[in-house]
Structures are given as C-alpha cells and as structure tokens.
Design a protein around this motif. Structure first.
Motif, PDB file in Angstrom:
ATOM      1  N   VAL A 152      55.640  68.582  46.457  1.00  0.00           N
ATOM      2  CA  VAL A 152      55.991  67.380  45.683  1.00  0.00           C
ATOM      3  C   VAL A 152      56.956  67.740  44.555  1.00  0.00           C
ATOM      4  O   VAL A 152      57.842  66.963  44.218  1.00  0.00           O
ATOM      5  N   THR A 153      56.824  68.918  43.985  1.00  0.00           N
ATOM      6  CA  THR A 153      57.733  69.321  42.907  1.00  0.00           C
ATOM      7  C   THR A 153      59.130  69.645  43.448  1.00  0.00           C
ATOM      8  O   THR A 153      60.114  69.548  42.712  1.00  0.00           O
ATOM      9  N   LEU A 154      59.231  70.007  44.703  1.00  0.00           N
ATOM     10  CA  LEU A 154      60.533  70.293  45.313  1.00  0.00           C
ATOM     11  C   LEU A 154      61.261  69.027  45.791  1.00  0.00           C
ATOM     12  O   LEU A 154      62.457  69.059  46.061  1.00  0.00           O
ATOM     13  N   LEU A 155      60.548  67.922  45.893  1.00  0.00           N
ATOM     14  CA  LEU A 155      61.125  66.679  46.414  1.00  0.00           C
ATOM     15  C   LEU A 155      62.352  66.213  45.624  1.00  0.00           C
ATOM     16  O   LEU A 155      63.362  65.867  46.243  1.00  0.00           O
ATOM     17  N   PRO A 156      62.344  66.177  44.293  1.00  0.00           N
ATOM     18  CA  PRO A 156      63.558  65.744  43.570  1.00  0.00           C
ATOM     19  C   PRO A 156      64.769  66.635  43.863  1.00  0.00           C
ATOM     20  O   PRO A 156      65.894  66.143  43.985  1.00  0.00           O
ATOM     21  N   PHE A 157      64.544  67.938  43.997  1.00  0.00           N
ATOM     22  CA  PHE A 157      65.654  68.848  44.297  1.00  0.00           C
ATOM     23  C   PHE A 157      66.206  68.596  45.701  1.00  0.00           C
ATOM     24  O   PHE A 157      67.417  68.630  45.926  1.00  0.00           O
ATOM     25  N   ILE A 158      65.326  68.311  46.641  1.00  0.00           N
ATOM     26  CA  ILE A 158      65.753  68.035  48.011  1.00  0.00           C
ATOM     27  C   ILE A 158      66.570  66.749  48.064  1.00  0.00           C
ATOM     28  O   ILE A 158      67.611  66.678  48.720  1.00  0.00           O
ATOM     29  N   VAL A 159      66.107  65.728  47.354  1.00  0.00           N
ATOM     30  CA  VAL A 159      66.833  64.454  47.304  1.00  0.00           C
ATOM     31  C   VAL A 159      68.199  64.647  46.648  1.00  0.00           C
ATOM     32  O   VAL A 159      69.210  64.115  47.122  1.00  0.00           O
ATOM     33  N   LEU A 160      68.269  65.413  45.579  1.00  0.00           N
ATOM     34  CA  LEU A 160      69.529  65.672  44.885  1.00  0.00           C
ATOM     35  C   LEU A 160      70.517  66.408  45.787  1.00  0.00           C
ATOM     36  O   LEU A 160      71.695  66.053  45.871  1.00  0.00           O
ATOM     37  N   ILE A 161      70.054  67.408  46.474  1.00  0.00           N
ATOM     38  CA  ILE A 161      70.913  68.168  47.381  1.00  0.00           C
ATOM     39  C   ILE A 161      71.385  67.275  48.532  1.00  0.00           C
ATOM     40  O   ILE A 161      72.554  67.324  48.938  1.00  0.00           O
ATOM     41  N   GLY A 162      70.522  66.435  49.048  1.00  0.00           N
ATOM     42  CA  GLY A 162      70.903  65.501  50.121  1.00  0.00           C
ATOM     43  C   GLY A 162      71.960  64.508  49.660  1.00  0.00           C
ATOM     44  O   GLY A 162      72.915  64.224  50.379  1.00  0.00           O
TER      45      GLY A 162
END
Length: 151
Positions: free
Chosen positions: A4-14
C-alpha cells in the motif's frame, strides 16, 4: 515493505510513462507532417505567418511569404501544413461555401450612423449642453488671451 505504501509511487511512475508516451506521439506526428511538405504547399509557421513552400532542404525550408518575397525557416518552425482549400480560404479569402449574393458587412460602423446616405446624430444635444459648451469656449479663449499677454 507494505504494498500500500508503494501504490502512490507506482501511480506516479505510470502517469509519467503515459505523459511521455503521448508527447512522443505528438512529436512523431509533427515530424511526419513536416516531412510530407512539398513545394507549393501552404503552411503556417509557429509564429502565425502563412506562406507557401518553395524549396525543401535537410533542416530548412524556403518559404514565399508574399509574391517575390522569400525567407528561409527551420523545418521545426512549421506549425501546420494546410490543404489547398484551407490555405486559400485563410490567405485569399476564397471560400466556395460563401454565398456570393449575401450582403457585405462593412468593416467600420458607418452603417450604424448613416441612414439613406445622410448622417444622423445618435445623441441629441439639449440647451444646457449648448450653454455649457459656450461657457467652456469662453474660458479657453480667456486662457489663450491671458497666455499671450503674459508672453
């Protein structure tokens, strides 16, 4: 590490990936448009000037901006390649869809202030307006006389 903590980074990279992909598509489309130019084609520069292509070179293009007036531009300065109908409509005012018998609208407001060839006043003056103008004229004459005497 919690996913869940990695989700914002994944969305940003996408999001960054999608933005760069669309920018690359736009650049490729612009390059293809510039490569499709031929002598005689109407173009609009990124500065908003309309011209006709005369010669094409590797990185430059010779444009005729007016009859007998030529200028060399970078190919990257071409903002749009126009089809013949659109170029003629914009530059020469040729529009086959226009009704030739339609009344012509004047560029100025003369039709609003003239009736049957005679000018009409849109604002009527009152007697008090005339008196105020006469008083202003007398004041300005007095000032002019006073200035002449002072010199």
């Amino acid at each position: 590490m919690n996913p869940v903590t990695l989700l914002p980074f994944i969305v940003l990279i996408g999001a960054m990936f999608l933005m760069t992909r669309s920018a690359k598509k736009k650049q490729a489309a612009a390059a293809a448009m510039r490569n499709d130019m031929q002598p005689g084609t109407g173009v609009r520069t990124i500065g908003g000037m309309y011209a006709t292509v005369k010669e094409l070179h590797d990185d430059t293009v010779l444009l005729e901006v007016a009859p007998g007036v030529h200028a060399v531009y970078a190919k990257n300065a071409i903002g749009a390649v126009l089809d013949d109908a659109e170029y003629n409509r914009i530059v020469h005012g040729d529009d086959p869809e226009l009704d030739v018998d339609a009344p012509v609208v004047p560029d100025d407001a003369s039709s609003l202030t003239e009736a049957d060839g005679a000018k009409t006043d849109l604002v009527k003056k009152t007697d008090s307006d005339d008196d105020a103008e006469a008083a202003d004229d007398k004041k300005s004459e007095g000032k002019a006389d006073g200035e002449a005497d002072a010199k």
